[in-house]
Design an enzyme around this catalytic site. Structure first.
Site, PDB file in Angstrom:
ATOM      1  N   CYS A  58       0.840  -1.210   0.000  1.00 30.35           N
ATOM      2  CA  CYS A  58       0.000   0.000   0.000  1.00 30.35           C
ATOM      3  C   CYS A  58       0.870   1.252   0.000  1.00 30.35           C
ATOM      4  O   CYS A  58       0.568   2.233  -0.691  1.00 30.35           O
ATOM      5  CB  CYS A  58      -0.922   0.006   1.217  1.00 30.35           C
ATOM      6  SG  CYS A  58      -2.014  -1.434   1.309  1.00 30.35           S
ATOM      7  N   ASP A  59       1.939   1.215   0.759  1.00 34.47           N
ATOM      8  CA  ASP A  59       2.911   2.306   0.801  1.00 34.47           C
ATOM      9  C   ASP A  59       3.470   2.552  -0.599  1.00 34.47           C
ATOM     10  O   ASP A  59       3.440   3.680  -1.107  1.00 34.47           O
ATOM     11  CB  ASP A  59       4.024   1.928   1.786  1.00 34.47           C
ATOM     12  CG  ASP A  59       5.168   2.921   1.819  1.00 34.47           C
ATOM     13  OD1 ASP A  59       5.309   3.620   2.833  1.00 34.47           O
ATOM     14  OD2 ASP A  59       5.956   2.972   0.843  1.00 34.47           O
TER      15      ASP A  59
END
Length: 164
Positions: A58-59
């Site tokens: 997600c980062d």
């Protein structure tokens, strides 16, 4: 719909969307704890749902779209998760995120319900991407079969570039 997390099956709840559908409304919470309604957004939009900004994929996804956004000035990009707005604001500040708006679905879970991205077993949103044109029609949908995989960045950005 069934998706996987590290190979284990999980169930998505909510309305599974497809290209041609009208993008449903939702209300999510921004970093200032203010409600943001989809109907208040305009133009071409990329909506990304992710489990949590504090996870590696997600980062990477949000940082990648933050970088690529500069080449797509006419497109608004939103990352939605169940992360609390405080955590989203902290993460954005720590990583210099200026071109992606983060919104939290923690309060009413309307994104999860209306976009079919709520993972029943985890209480999180799955990884999915939606490109919505200026007439609120969905022109691209990607529900990832495996949550830990990255979305198709090129296909998402191409769909956004071609949207009207």
């Amino acid at each position: 719909m069934i998706i996987k997390f590290n190979g284990s099956p999980l169930n998505l709840e909510g309305n599974i969307l497809k290209v041609g559908d009208t993008a449903p409304d939702f209300v999510a919470i921004d970093k200032d704890l203010k409600e943001v309604s989809f109907k208040d957004t305009k133009g071409i939009r990329i909506l990304l749902t992710v489990p949590s900004l504090d996870t590696p994929v997600c980062d990477l996804e949000t940082r990648t779209f933050n970088e690529k956004a500069t080449a797509h000035a006419n497109v608004s990009i939103y990352t939605l998760s169940m992360d609390l707005p405080f955590a989203q604001a902290r993460w954005c500040a720590a990583h210099g995120i200026k071109n992606v708006v983060t919104l939290s679905d923690f309060k009413d879970r309307l994104v999860g319900k209306n976009y079919g991205t709520y993972i029943k077993e985890l209480g999180l949103l799955t990884r999915a991407a939606f490109v919505i044109d200026s007439n609120n029609k969905i022109v691209y949908v990607e529900y990832l079969d495996e949550i830990t995989e990255q979305p198709n960045y090129n296909a998402i950005l191409k769909a956004a570039s071609e949207a009207k």
